[in-house]
Design a protein around this motif. Structure first.
Motif, PDB file in Angstrom:
ATOM      1  N   VAL A 337       0.891  -1.117   0.088  1.00 47.67           N
ATOM      2  CA  VAL A 337       0.086   0.047   0.065  1.00 47.67           C
ATOM      3  C   VAL A 337       0.795   1.017   0.024  1.00 47.67           C
ATOM      4  CG1 VAL A 337      -1.963   1.451   1.209  1.00 47.67           C
ATOM      5  CG2 VAL A 337      -1.882  -1.214   1.295  1.00 47.67           C
ATOM      6  N   ILE A 338       0.655   2.099  -0.817  1.00 50.90           N
ATOM      7  CA  ILE A 338       1.378   3.339  -0.967  1.00 50.90           C
ATOM      8  C   ILE A 338       0.617   4.661  -0.718  1.00 50.90           C
ATOM      9  CG2 ILE A 338       3.246   4.523  -2.602  1.00 50.90           C
ATOM     10  CD1 ILE A 338       3.909   1.977  -3.646  1.00 50.90           C
ATOM     11  N   ILE A 339       0.826   5.347   0.153  1.00 45.65           N
ATOM     12  CA  ILE A 339       0.295   6.622   0.277  1.00 45.65           C
ATOM     13  C   ILE A 339       1.165   7.688  -0.115  1.00 45.65           C
ATOM     14  CG2 ILE A 339      -0.963   8.136   1.825  1.00 45.65           C
ATOM     15  CD1 ILE A 339      -1.331   5.523   3.628  1.00 45.65           C
ATOM     16  N   ALA A 340       0.701   8.724  -0.987  1.00 42.87           N
ATOM     17  CA  ALA A 340       1.557   9.733  -1.388  1.00 42.87           C
ATOM     18  C   ALA A 340       0.885  10.839  -1.707  1.00 42.87           C
ATOM     19  CB  ALA A 340       2.397   9.242  -2.636  1.00 42.87           C
ATOM     20  N   THR A 341       1.620  12.039  -1.835  1.00 37.17           N
ATOM     21  CA  THR A 341       0.870  13.503  -1.998  1.00 37.17           C
ATOM     22  C   THR A 341       1.214  13.652  -3.530  1.00 37.17           C
ATOM     23  OG1 THR A 341       2.703  14.512  -1.179  1.00 37.17           O
ATOM     24  CG2 THR A 341       1.108  14.267   0.255  1.00 37.17           C
ATOM     25  N   SER A 342       0.429  14.607  -4.150  1.00 35.44           N
ATOM     26  CA  SER A 342      -0.726  15.072  -3.654  1.00 35.44           C
ATOM     27  C   SER A 342      -1.858  14.550  -3.830  1.00 35.44           C
ATOM     28  CB  SER A 342      -0.667  16.735  -4.564  1.00 35.44           C
ATOM     29  OG  SER A 342      -1.142  16.501  -5.744  1.00 35.44           O
TER      30      SER A 342
END
Length: 465
Positions: A337-342
């Motif tokens: 699972v990869i959470i990244a902005t924006s």
């Protein structure tokens, strides 16, 4: 008393309201305009002389509430900027990030305009620089919730928890001019009830005047069941296919709330050893601010923290800072699972992860927030068969999902609930922070259902009372 509406009027961003009482002049918020049609306002001088303002009161650290503070200081403002301690810390991070992005954008635009032999509509300089942000934060003065602060002659302010993001506040002004005393409340952005981490929004029994947000004044958030259940379904199905879950997320509030839920899933063994990566140096910094300001948590979150286990951390959590660490996520030997902005896929590391995963049918692109028209996120969510990322077109073959219930904004039902606490009608209500359809729906509710005096002010309008 004089009010002048200088932003977030008949639109959502650019929050600024000028208040003058007995000769004292203050500003509530000083936010950046973010809608394309209103970007020119960011370059205009403050409509009231900055050097004559005695103080600024900041409701919270989102860019549309604090993003023009460095411009105000450069125009001559020398007074204090009052905000909760958590807001002061978050606003410094948000403003520094904004300044760095503007430097990068300006350099890119100069190159593009030179190549095309033209000039853009705005000066080819940043709105402000990191150095100007550093000068601005020297004006920050932290305050506590519920503590009266004398901000100017005839004006006392009390900050109340708004439940929107960490440190967010509704600002109560106690105004005195000669023998006349009035109580005015600025809601800023009102949060939702029963959200994790934060306390519920503060309610009030009375006020003489109310300046109220109406962002979701004409609609309710979809109810698709508990967030945790929605997240569990998407993640388990994707991992079973051997794919990655790519989550565009904002660095402030949304990432921390997601970590709260992933910690719960990890503790139940539902991640099956899959790593969860937060690929955003800014989000990592923001999470550290959360760790420092546990006094602003709700009772459940405080109890979890007091138990010796930090609720935003768990085995398998990766937090990347360097570009090398970010690139390494694309070569993991297992699904992740990869959470990244924006959050709207307009910039940042999320675009690199989309490029590596959006054409893989086993992967999922999971949206957790509103995607504005015209953004890359909205194009993907609307089902476009291919999208352009870093100048190259990619077919959209990954699964596209969206979960609901994570919004930090009160919806129509919650706004009605908040209003129901008033035991008598204010003398007048002014609505802001809403596009016209949403604002008009709330205006009709106030006038026709509650029988209150209410207005939807135009940008620049002055009210004298």
């Amino acid at each position: 008393m004089e009010l002048r509406f200088l932003g977030a009027n008949r639109q959502v961003t650019g929050s600024r309201t000028y208040v003058c009482v007995a000769g004292s002049k203050i500003l509530i918020d000083c936010g950046m305009f973010q809608e394309r049609d209103f970007l020119d306002r960011n370059w205009e001088r403050m409509p009231v002389p900055a050097h004559r303002l005695e103080a600024v009161l900041l409701t919270h650290a989102h860019l549309d509430h604090c993003g023009l503070l460095p411009r105000l200081v450069e125009e001559g403002f020398r007074g204090p900027i009052y905000a909760t301690s958590a807001t002061c810390d978050l606003a410094e991070i948000v403003l520094q990030d904004s300044a760095e992005i503007q430097l990068e954008d300006t350099a890119y635009k100069r190159q593009r305009h030179h190549r095309e032999g033209r000039h853009g509509p705005h000066p080819e300089i940043p709105l402000y620089t990191p150095a100007e942000v550093r000068r601005t934060v020297k004006h920050f003065r932290p305050v506590r919730y519920g503590e009266p602060i004398s901000v100017a002659e005839g004006i006392t302010a009390v900050f109340h928890d708004a439940g929107h993001i960490l440190g967010s506040a509704m600002i109560e002004l106690q105004l005195q001019e000669a023998d006349r005393k009035e109580r005015m409340i600025f809601t800023g952005d009102i949060g939702q009830w029963d959200k994790p981490i934060l306390r519920d929004p503060t309610s009030f029994a009375e006020a003489d005047y109310l300046v109220m947000e109406a962002t979701y004044g004409n609609r309710d958030h979809p109810n698709l069941g508990p967030v945790e259940e929605q997240l569990r379904r998407v993640v388990s199905q994707t991992l079973a296919r051997g794919g990655n879950v790519i989550i565009p997320a904002f660095a402030v509030e949304r990432t921390q709330e997601l970590l709260y839920y992933f910690q719960r899933l990890a503790s139940e063994g539902l991640l099956d050893g899959a790593p969860v990566a937060v690929d955003s140096p800014m989000a990592v910094e923001v999470s550290e601010v959360y760790r420092r300001h546990q006094e602003d948590f709700d009772a459940e979150m405080q109890a979890l923290s007091a138990g010796g286990r930090w609720p935003l951390d768990f085995p398998g959590l990766l937090q990347t800072r360097t570009r090398e660490e970010s690139k390494a996520l694309n070569h993991l030997d297992r699904p992740a699972v990869i959470i990244a902005t924006s959050g709207m896929c307009t910039a940042g590391r999320i675009k690199h992860h989309l490029a590596h995963n959006i054409s893989r049918p086993e992967c999922t692109i999971l949206f957790t927030s509103y995607q504005a028209p015209g953004t890359l996120g909205r194009q993907i969510l609307d089902g476009q068969p291919e999208v352009r990322i870093h100048g190259r077109f990619y077919p959209v073959l990954a699964q596209i999902e969206q979960i609901h219930g994570l919004s930090g904004h009160a919806d129509r039902g919650a706004l009605h609930r908040w209003l129901s606490s008033f035991q008598r009608a204010p003398k007048r209500v002014w609505l802001y922070h809403a596009e016209v359809p949403a604002a008009e729906a709330m205006l009709n509710y106030l006038r026709n259902d509650l029988g209150w005096e209410a207005e939807l002010p135009e940008y620049g309008r002055t009210v004298v009372g």
